[in-house]
Motif scaffolding. Structure first.
Motif, PDB file in Angstrom:
ATOM      1  N   GLN A 127     -52.721  46.196  18.134  1.00 11.27           N
ATOM      2  CA  GLN A 127     -53.139  44.922  18.709  1.00 11.27           C
ATOM      3  C   GLN A 127     -53.393  45.099  20.204  1.00 11.27           C
ATOM      4  OE1 GLN A 127     -53.717  41.916  17.460  1.00 11.27           O
ATOM      5  NE2 GLN A 127     -53.167  42.296  15.340  1.00 11.27           N
ATOM      6  N   PRO A 129     -53.864  43.138  24.014  1.00  8.00           N
ATOM      7  CA  PRO A 129     -53.514  41.863  24.642  1.00  8.00           C
ATOM      8  C   PRO A 129     -54.729  40.970  24.792  1.00  8.00           C
ATOM      9  CG  PRO A 129     -53.528  43.638  26.253  1.00  8.00           C
ATOM     10  CD  PRO A 129     -53.666  44.275  24.908  1.00  8.00           C
ATOM     11  N   ARG A 130     -54.565  39.706  24.449  1.00 12.43           N
ATOM     12  CA  ARG A 130     -55.691  38.782  24.513  1.00 12.43           C
ATOM     13  C   ARG A 130     -56.113  38.514  25.958  1.00 12.43           C
ATOM     14  NH1 ARG A 130     -55.968  32.767  21.728  1.00 12.43           N
ATOM     15  NH2 ARG A 130     -57.951  32.140  22.634  1.00 12.43           N
ATOM     16  N   THR A 132     -55.772  40.006  29.787  1.00  8.50           N
ATOM     17  CA  THR A 132     -55.393  41.174  30.570  1.00  8.50           C
ATOM     18  C   THR A 132     -55.900  40.967  31.986  1.00  8.50           C
ATOM     19  OG1 THR A 132     -55.653  42.537  28.583  1.00  8.50           O
ATOM     20  CG2 THR A 132     -55.485  43.686  30.687  1.00  8.50           C
ATOM     21  N   GLN A 355     -51.353  33.817  31.355  1.00 11.58           N
ATOM     22  CA  GLN A 355     -50.910  34.990  30.614  1.00 11.58           C
ATOM     23  C   GLN A 355     -50.060  34.555  29.410  1.00 11.58           C
ATOM     24  OE1 GLN A 355     -51.558  38.366  31.453  1.00 11.58           O
ATOM     25  NE2 GLN A 355     -53.085  37.383  32.732  1.00 11.58           N
ATOM     26  N   ASN A 357     -48.726  36.294  25.259  1.00 10.46           N
ATOM     27  CA  ASN A 357     -48.769  37.400  24.324  1.00 10.46           C
ATOM     28  C   ASN A 357     -49.799  37.134  23.256  1.00 10.46           C
ATOM     29  OD1 ASN A 357     -46.659  38.762  25.606  1.00 10.46           O
ATOM     30  ND2 ASN A 357     -45.108  37.573  24.470  1.00 10.46           N
ATOM     31  N   PRO A 358     -50.357  38.192  22.649  1.00  7.33           N
ATOM     32  CA  PRO A 358     -51.346  38.013  21.601  1.00  7.33           C
ATOM     33  C   PRO A 358     -50.732  37.402  20.362  1.00  7.33           C
ATOM     34  CG  PRO A 358     -50.702  40.321  21.735  1.00  7.33           C
ATOM     35  CD  PRO A 358     -50.057  39.627  22.895  1.00  7.33           C
TER      36      PRO A 358
END
Length: 358
Positions: A127, A129-130, A132, A355, A357-358
């Motif tokens: 995966q 990170p969505r 960054t 920010q 988490n994915p």
């Protein structure tokens, strides 16, 4: 794993009952002289195509009951023809039960293999990170084979001292060998991206890793990118150029005019790879892909017009944008892909997202 019930599965489920009913109707209409009675055994013969052994046994019992009733109606119960017909139904039912058991065993083995493939995919294609930094990133992987979960296409996004570094690539060939080569490329990239100061040095490290594999007949097209704010650097190893989507909605393919040969072919005396600078202003995005997208054909052989469909990538959510584009590709090909398709979308929003988490 969610089981999908397709229309052809429904047809196969109903087929044994339809066959038994049809044979009964024909036998009653034509009479005993024609000799349709034994065809009742086709019901349990088709029963083993779908479902478990209990369903097959139930259809066999139904066929045996129908054959008995028809034999009595035709006055053949106890005769040689009636006995042979009943024996045929019983024998075919027994064979169908054996075939069903073997099919279910193979399906269970395939399910275990799929589970292992899914674990391998999570290890090889991790995966990303969505969000960054000031970028939004989304990835998508679609196998050309419905039962497969992983192939030779690859991608990765890494945060490093130089900014954001990413790779999108396509291993020549299919099967486990291509998956092995993809794992080698990604492993080398993950290590080199954090250690090498120059993007070309990262490519050189990957090149050496591919050469150590010793597969002279296998090569890898790849596109490396380094994003630092609005400054982007590209290095292409024979890979299709990315699509740059401008804030005004226009889109163009961009990249080095003379890309280096694919990874694994550097020993053929070709020029060294060159870097290509690129500006990524706010509200612009870069779309990376493998040739499973651009070489997708419709029934008339026309390639997918990616540049003309770039507006689909303007969806507010990057992942939804990739889903919309993939759906459009599948419509173009009428539901199937000729090759695996990996996509990676890098978006620089006008206002950086929070920010998470994915």
């Amino acid at each position: 794993m969610v089981e999908v019930h397709r229309p052809d599965s429904l047809v196969l489920s109903l087929l044994p009952y339809a066959v038994i009913a049809a044979v009964a109707a024909v036998d009653i209409t034509a009479g005993p002289e024609v000799g349709f009675l034994g065809l009742v055994s086709l019901g349990p013969a088709f029963a083993g195509l779908v479902g478990g052994w209990r369903r097959t046994a139930a259809i066999g019992a139904l066929a045996l009951a129908a054959c008995t009733a028809l034999a009595a109606y035709d006055g053949l119960l106890g005769s040689r023809r009636g006995t042979v017909a009943l024996a045929s139904v019983a024998g075919v039912t027994a064979a169908a039960l054996v075939a069903t058991a073997m099919r279910r065993r193979r399906e269970e083995e395939l399910a275990r293999v799929r589970t292992v493939a899914e674990v391998a995919q999570r290890v090889i294609l991790r995966q990303v990170p969505r969000d960054t930094g000031d970028l939004q990133v989304a990835v998508s992987y679609t196998s050309a084979v419905a039962e497969a979960r992983i192939g030779g296409d690859l991608y990765e996004v890494i945060t490093c001292p130089a900014g954001i570094r990413l790779i999108v690539g396509d291993v020549q060939g299919k099967g486990l060998g291509a998956v092995e080569s993809a794992a080698v490329v990604l492993g080398a990239f993950r290590e080199a991206a954090n250690e090498e100061p120059a993007l070309t040095a990262v490519g050189a490290r990957i090149e050496r890793a591919v050469e150590r594999e010793g597969y002279e007949e296998r090569f890898v097209t790849a596109l490396l990118a380094e994003v630092n704010g609005r400054h982007v650097t590209l290095v292409s190893y024979g890979h299709p150029p990315p699509l740059l989507c401008h804030p005004d909605g226009s889109a163009e393919f961009t990249g080095p005019g003379h890309p280096a040969p694919p990874l694994g072919l550097a020993g053929h005396g070709a020029d060294k790879p060159e870097t290509y600078p690129l500006d990524l202003p706010p509200d612009a995005q870069l779309f990376f892909y493998t040739d499973g997208i651009t070489e997708a054909r419709d029934r008339h052989g026309a390639f997918y017009p990616l540049q003309r469909r770039a507006a689909l990538l303007r969806a507010p959510d990057p992942k939804a944008a990739l889903a919309a584009l993939l759906a459009d590709v599948l419509r173009h090909t009428h539901g199937s892909l000729q090759d695996d398709a990996a996509m990676l979308l890098v978006r620089r929003p006008a206002r950086p997202a929070a920010q998470h988490n994915p």
